[in-house]
Design an enzyme around this catalytic site. Structure first.
Site, PDB file in Angstrom:
ATOM      1  N   GLY A   1      33.702  97.538  70.907  1.00 45.74           N
ATOM      2  CA  GLY A   1      34.747  98.033  71.588  1.00 45.74           C
ATOM      3  C   GLY A   1      34.436  99.352  72.179  1.00 45.74           C
TER       4      GLY A   1
ATOM      5  N   HIS B   1      32.345  72.480 102.185  1.00 45.01           N
ATOM      6  CA  HIS B   1      31.572  71.752 101.442  1.00 45.01           C
ATOM      7  C   HIS B   1      30.020  72.174 101.709  1.00 45.01           C
ATOM      8  CE1 HIS B   1      29.520  68.480  98.983  1.00 45.01           C
ATOM      9  NE2 HIS B   1      28.965  68.236 100.354  1.00 45.01           N
TER      10      HIS B   1
END
Length: 462
Positions: A267, A441
């Site tokens: 943290g 694509h």
């Protein structure tokens, strides 16, 4: 000596320099105070050096996989860690120098090096100089948290800052903390050649994510030879002849892991304990974060807090958005609010995790009627072509409003592809609008409309 300004910015992290540019352009006489390194966490100890290291680790990983792509390696892959470190250092140094050069050349800005502390709600002291202004902006960032775990003071350990100074690959790196920072360093150093063990107190990695995301990430790391020890109920440290002995006391496996190096990744904490905030009357919460309202103003008129120190975001992009909010409200007559920000972030293991909005678990707890769609990366053409098919894509939507609530893309290009969903959420568009888009694509993003077409109802939690 006293110097008077229209505005003072404390900290040259992500929000500070851009705010200085806006304030000076608006004609305000502005001071920016920086006590250490220009550029803040991202430039010096966060995004830029770590993602540079991640890129080196990815190159090593891909080189080892050359035969999978029909490439015959000339010899075994070796790591020149001094060169790896030098590359990361160069990236950080150039960025830091650019920020400092920009600031020092900015018309109307006075750059002051030193530690600023409040002596009143409109007064800061830096050394022997008093600085006063009716507007003060705090952009002081954060640092690694070092909890008072048993034995932590008896051993040498690394943080996300000090680990960047390694110029040799650890023999065995024990990472204490199974969340974003810890996992990035774990995979990185495994690919550099270290033995790696991740120790996590909770029952699973990155506990804020959905269980299927956590499980998939654990599988990805385990497949690369990283040992993961969850449910580490009693983490402690002892000196050992081979480095550091880490007590894990897990439900299975050996109760102690011996590492040559230990990284504490448990943290962060804000850099607010030595600003003299009490002298200004600025309130902090129990964790030390400066309390701010929806416009990032503190309880003291004329003082704002931006970036990691306000507890409203822990990312470079949220710090920058803090600047945008404050500048828009102060200079453009806007009424921007932090609560309007849609949370998005990424975990930079390989493949990366791109996340936006609610998790599926959060959405279920909200009581909404939900639609969910999920697709494994083994069914994504772009991933197949790259032979990087680990992970999956998932979208959660509100059945009644037809709005997308959140999404996760754990897979190749996931950190980029997630923006197609994030942008639609920011635009407030319903999911059929995106469903009928015609994407390019072959990409990862092209499967997003297909997934939206496959949304199916799911039950609520409880």
């Amino acid at each position: 000596m006293t110097q008077d300004f229209d505005a003072i910015i404390v900290g040259a992290g992500q929000a500070g320099p851009s705010l200085a540019a806006r304030l000076t352009a608006a004609g305000m006489k502005t001071a920016l105070v920086e006590r250490k390194l220009f550029g803040g966490t991202c430039v010096n100890t966060g995004c830029m050096p770590t993602k540079t290291l991640v890129a080196s680790a990815y190159a090593a990983h891909l080189a080892r996989r050359g035969a999978d792509f029909g490439i015959v390696p000339a010899g075994p892959v070796t790591i020149d860690m001094k060169r790896v470190k030098a590359r990361a250092d160069t990236v950080s140094t150039k960025a830091r120098t650019n920020v400092e050069t920009w600031l020092r050349g900015m018309d109307g800005l006075t750059v002051i090096e030193g530690h600023a502390r409040f002596e009143g709600p409109d007064t800061l002291r830096v050394g022997d100089t008093l600085l006063t202004a009716p507007r003060i902006f705090l952009n002081v960032g954060g640092r690694a948290s070092v909890p008072d775990m048993p034995g932590v003071g008896t051993v040498d350990f690394l943080t996300n800052t000090s680990i960047l100074q390694l110029d040799a690959v650890p023999r065995h790196l024990v990472v204490v903390g199974g969340s974003y920072i810890g996992l990035e360093f774990a995979q990185m150093h495994r690919r550099f050649g270290a033995e790696v063990t991740v120790v996590e107190k909770g029952p699973r990695l990155i506990g804020r994510e959905d269980e299927d995301v956590s499980d998939a990430i654990r599988d990805i790391l385990a497949a690369e030879g990283i040992a993961v020890r969850t449910d580490a109920t009693c983490i402690g440290f002892k000196p050992h002849a081979d480095g550091v002995a880490v007590d894990v006391d897990c439900t299975s496996g050996e109760p102690t892991v011996v590492g040559s190096h230990v990284l504490l990744a448990v943290g962060r904490r804000p850099n607010t304990d030595d600003l003299g905030l009490d002298a200004a009357g600025v309130k902090r919460d129990a964790r030390g974060y400066i309390e701010v309202d929806d416009s990032l103003a503190t309880n003291v008129p004329g003082i704002w807090a931006l970036g990691d120190c306000n507890g409203r975001g822990a990312f470079t992009h949220t710090a920058y958005n803090d600047y945008e909010i404050v500048a828009a409200n102060l200079l453009d007559g806007a009424s921007r609010r932090v609560s309007a920000r849609i949370p998005g972030y990424a975990l930079y293991i390989d493949p990366p995790l791109g996340r936006v909005g609610m998790t599926e678990a959060e959405a279920r707890r909200s009581g909404r009627n939900l639609l969910v769609s999920k697709r494994p990366m083994t069914r994504v053409g772009r991933a197949i072509e790259k032979d990087e098919t680990k992970g999956f894509m998932k979208i959660v939507a509100d059945q009644d409003t037809k709005r997308i609530l959140g999404a996760a893309i754990l897979g190749t290009g996931g950190d980029e592809a997630i923006h197609g969903i994030l942008d639609m959420m920011n635009a407030g568009a319903d999911y059929p609008t995106l469903q009928w888009a015609v994407p390019i694509h072959p990409t990862v993003s092209e499967l997003i409309p297909t997934m939206l077409g496959d949304l199916r109802p799911v039950g609520r939690e409880g």
